[in-house]
Design a protein around this motif. Structure first.
Motif, PDB file in Angstrom:
ATOM      1  N   ALA A  24       1.796  11.615 -13.953  1.00 10.95           N
ATOM      2  CA  ALA A  24       2.641  12.740 -13.552  1.00 10.95           C
ATOM      3  C   ALA A  24       3.839  12.867 -14.484  1.00 10.95           C
ATOM      4  CB  ALA A  24       3.106  12.543 -12.110  1.00 10.95           C
ATOM      5  N   SER A  25       4.301  14.096 -14.663  1.00 14.53           N
ATOM      6  CA  SER A  25       5.362  14.376 -15.637  1.00 14.53           C
ATOM      7  C   SER A  25       6.658  13.636 -15.346  1.00 14.53           C
ATOM      8  CB  SER A  25       5.629  15.879 -15.697  1.00 14.53           C
ATOM      9  OG  SER A  25       5.990  16.365 -14.413  1.00 14.53           O
ATOM     10  N   ASP A  26       6.848  13.206 -14.086  1.00 23.14           N
ATOM     11  CA  ASP A  26       8.085  12.486 -13.746  1.00 23.14           C
ATOM     12  C   ASP A  26       7.955  10.973 -13.932  1.00 23.14           C
ATOM     13  OD1 ASP A  26       6.268  12.212 -11.704  1.00 23.14           O
ATOM     14  OD2 ASP A  26       7.751  12.366 -10.088  1.00 23.14           O
ATOM     15  N   VAL A  27       6.782  10.521 -14.402  1.00 22.50           N
ATOM     16  CA  VAL A  27       6.583   9.084 -14.656  1.00 22.50           C
ATOM     17  C   VAL A  27       6.963   8.782 -16.099  1.00 22.50           C
ATOM     18  CG1 VAL A  27       4.891   7.212 -14.757  1.00 22.50           C
ATOM     19  CG2 VAL A  27       4.717   8.960 -12.962  1.00 22.50           C
ATOM     20  N   PRO A  28       7.877   7.829 -16.330  1.00 27.15           N
ATOM     21  CA  PRO A  28       8.324   7.533 -17.701  1.00 27.15           C
ATOM     22  C   PRO A  28       7.167   7.046 -18.582  1.00 27.15           C
ATOM     23  CG  PRO A  28       9.799   6.539 -16.080  1.00 27.15           C
ATOM     24  CD  PRO A  28       8.598   7.034 -15.331  1.00 27.15           C
ATOM     25  N   VAL A  29       7.224   7.399 -19.848  1.00 28.75           N
ATOM     26  CA  VAL A  29       6.230   6.973 -20.845  1.00 28.75           C
ATOM     27  C   VAL A  29       6.921   6.030 -21.821  1.00 28.75           C
ATOM     28  CG1 VAL A  29       4.786   7.730 -22.763  1.00 28.75           C
ATOM     29  CG2 VAL A  29       4.848   9.063 -20.644  1.00 28.75           C
ATOM     30  N   LYS A  30       6.306   4.862 -22.077  1.00 33.47           N
ATOM     31  CA  LYS A  30       6.948   3.881 -22.960  1.00 33.47           C
ATOM     32  C   LYS A  30       6.460   3.962 -24.404  1.00 33.47           C
ATOM     33  CE  LYS A  30       3.854   0.279 -21.120  1.00 33.47           C
ATOM     34  NZ  LYS A  30       3.824  -0.958 -20.305  1.00 33.47           N
ATOM     35  N   ALA A  31       5.276   4.540 -24.637  1.00 34.27           N
ATOM     36  CA  ALA A  31       4.751   4.687 -25.995  1.00 34.27           C
ATOM     37  C   ALA A  31       3.564   5.639 -25.936  1.00 34.27           C
ATOM     38  CB  ALA A  31       4.330   3.345 -26.579  1.00 34.27           C
ATOM     39  N   VAL A  32       3.093   6.047 -27.114  1.00 34.06           N
ATOM     40  CA  VAL A  32       1.993   7.007 -27.211  1.00 34.06           C
ATOM     41  C   VAL A  32       0.827   6.355 -27.951  1.00 34.06           C
ATOM     42  CG1 VAL A  32       1.276   9.262 -28.077  1.00 34.06           C
ATOM     43  CG2 VAL A  32       3.629   8.929 -27.271  1.00 34.06           C
ATOM     44  N   ILE A  33      -0.384   6.577 -27.449  1.00 30.31           N
ATOM     45  CA  ILE A  33      -1.602   6.074 -28.086  1.00 30.31           C
ATOM     46  C   ILE A  33      -2.394   7.265 -28.627  1.00 30.31           C
ATOM     47  CG2 ILE A  33      -3.643   4.629 -27.856  1.00 30.31           C
ATOM     48  CD1 ILE A  33      -1.068   3.155 -27.141  1.00 30.31           C
ATOM     49  N   ALA A  34      -2.661   7.286 -29.921  1.00 30.64           N
ATOM     50  CA  ALA A  34      -3.445   8.347 -30.568  1.00 30.64           C
ATOM     51  C   ALA A  34      -4.848   7.808 -30.829  1.00 30.64           C
ATOM     52  CB  ALA A  34      -2.772   8.780 -31.868  1.00 30.64           C
ATOM     53  N   ILE A  35      -5.856   8.415 -30.199  1.00 32.24           N
ATOM     54  CA  ILE A  35      -7.230   7.913 -30.230  1.00 32.24           C
ATOM     55  C   ILE A  35      -8.063   8.676 -31.263  1.00 32.24           C
ATOM     56  CG2 ILE A  35      -9.333   7.578 -28.867  1.00 32.24           C
ATOM     57  CD1 ILE A  35      -7.528   7.491 -26.362  1.00 32.24           C
ATOM     58  N   VAL A  36      -8.788   7.924 -32.110  1.00 34.79           N
ATOM     59  CA  VAL A  36      -9.655   8.519 -33.130  1.00 34.79           C
ATOM     60  C   VAL A  36     -11.088   8.054 -32.856  1.00 34.79           C
ATOM     61  CG1 VAL A  36     -10.009   8.912 -35.590  1.00 34.79           C
ATOM     62  CG2 VAL A  36      -7.713   8.334 -34.751  1.00 34.79           C
ATOM     63  N   HIS A  37     -11.958   8.996 -32.469  1.00 31.13           N
ATOM     64  CA  HIS A  37     -13.317   8.650 -32.039  1.00 31.13           C
ATOM     65  C   HIS A  37     -14.258   8.392 -33.209  1.00 31.13           C
ATOM     66  CE1 HIS A  37     -15.333  12.412 -33.176  1.00 31.13           C
ATOM     67  NE2 HIS A  37     -14.310  13.100 -32.679  1.00 31.13           N
ATOM     68  N   GLY A  38     -15.460   7.904 -32.886  1.00 30.50           N
ATOM     69  CA  GLY A  38     -16.447   7.541 -33.892  1.00 30.50           C
ATOM     70  C   GLY A  38     -17.468   8.637 -34.178  1.00 30.50           C
ATOM     71  N   MET A  39     -18.474   8.293 -34.980  1.00 30.87           N
ATOM     72  CA  MET A  39     -19.484   9.242 -35.436  1.00 30.87           C
ATOM     73  C   MET A  39     -20.356   9.714 -34.282  1.00 30.87           C
ATOM     74  SD  MET A  39     -20.181  10.529 -38.386  1.00 30.87           S
ATOM     75  CE  MET A  39     -21.143  12.042 -38.439  1.00 30.87           C
ATOM     76  N   GLY A  40     -20.593  11.042 -34.218  1.00 28.33           N
ATOM     77  CA  GLY A  40     -21.444  11.597 -33.190  1.00 28.33           C
ATOM     78  C   GLY A  40     -20.800  11.677 -31.819  1.00 28.33           C
ATOM     79  N   GLU A  41     -19.512  11.337 -31.746  1.00 30.13           N
ATOM     80  CA  GLU A  41     -18.810  11.303 -30.466  1.00 30.13           C
ATOM     81  C   GLU A  41     -17.887  12.515 -30.315  1.00 30.13           C
ATOM     82  OE1 GLU A  41     -18.091   6.957 -28.941  1.00 30.13           O
ATOM     83  OE2 GLU A  41     -16.839   7.303 -30.716  1.00 30.13           O
ATOM     84  N   HIS A  42     -16.993  12.407 -29.333  1.00 26.15           N
ATOM     85  CA  HIS A  42     -15.966  13.408 -29.098  1.00 26.15           C
ATOM     86  C   HIS A  42     -14.935  12.770 -28.171  1.00 26.15           C
ATOM     87  CE1 HIS A  42     -17.618  14.254 -25.028  1.00 26.15           C
ATOM     88  NE2 HIS A  42     -18.763  13.931 -25.625  1.00 26.15           N
TER      89      HIS A  42
END
Length: 277
Positions: A24-42
């Motif tokens: 929820a938007s009111d829950v603090p975020v401590k860091a961001v994870i950027a995910i990069v998928h593999g071949m044939g995925e999404h």
């Protein structure tokens, strides 16, 4: 967990389908994870991974790479290797804009691991670190030499020529639920063009040669029973990176550590590493 879909716009004007996950938007975020998928995925194949991150105080982003998922373009094709790096660039820029001042980590798997490693080595982004699993630095098998020669000729003359070889589900994971999910995924595919294959393969070898130039904390993990990408190449990369790399092998685990039967153990290591950094 809340999911919001949007489009990333790269510098050349090309677009990538993308998503953001957070509590929820009111829950603090401590860091961001950027995910990069593999071949044939999404990105949809990583919703459970994003859920694990968001439940532990992180926001997560991902995008469908060139020729994948809901991003437009020929399946399994990229106009250039730089176009793959540009997608990561756009995702990180979006994350920085939405969460200014928060540390950003990349989580990448397989072909996505190849892209993320090369992106970090070549473009030197301002990130806090990276988690990479089963990267395609080298494949776990060697194609017949004559087949490679023929494919190189095709790559020069017909770079968009497509080979369609869907991955066997039981090569990816031991979890029958995840195998069924993979087999029934309407957005998954086994297509790869000559240009895509050789650009990624060449970039993997380049990364191995330049591993000593790595500058950010790295958690690199590989399944001991991976028949898709080379665990020996991961060992070599980790050794060349040196103290910045925490390398961990998972005996009996197959290619997709995050989809294995005991993936909660993998997630635990990832969260502990993130907590320590």
């Amino acid at each position: 967990m809340n999911e919001r879909s949007f489009e990333l716009v790269c510098e050349d004007g090309s677009r990538r389908f993308a998503a953001e996950w957070r509590e929820a938007s009111d829950v603090p975020v401590k860091a961001v994870i950027a995910i990069v998928h593999g071949m044939g995925e999404h990105l949809g194949r990583y919703t459970h991974v994003a859920k694990m991150f968001t439940e532990n105080g992180y926001a997560a982003f991902s995008f469908d790479q060139c020729g994948h998922g809901r991003t437009e373009g020929k399946r399994g094709h990229t106009t250039s290797y730089d176009a793959l790096l540009d997608g990561v660039d756009a995702m990180l820029a979006e994350a920085q804009q939405r969460y200014p001042g928060l540390p950003i980590y990349i989580f990448a798997h397989s072909m996505g691991g190849n892209v993320a490693i090369n992106y970090i080595l070549r473009r030197k982004p301002n990130i806090a670190g990276a988690i990479v699993t089963g990267p395609w630095l080298k494949l776990a098998f060697n194609p017949p030499p004559l087949q490679v020669i023929a494919a190189r000729i095709v790559q020069r003359l017909f770079p968009a020529y497509t080979t369609n070889r869907p991955m066997k589900g039981d090569h990816l994971t031991s979890d029958p639920v995840m195998i069924k999910r993979y087999q029934e995924d309407p957005l998954g595919h086994g297509s790869i063009t000559a240009r895509f294959f050789f650009s990624v393969q060449t970039a993997g070898l380049w990364a191995l040669k330049h591993a000593s130039e790595w500058k950010v904390p790295l958690l690199l993990m590989h399944g001991g029973n991976d028949n898709v990408t080379s665990i020996n190449a991961s060992r070599q990369f980790a050794k060349s990176v040196g103290p910045l790399c925490t390398f961990m092998e998972w005996p009996d685990y197959k290619h997709e550590l995050h989809n294995e039967l005991k993936r909660e153990d993998v997630f635990g290591v990832m969260l502990e590493w993130l907590g320590n950094h």
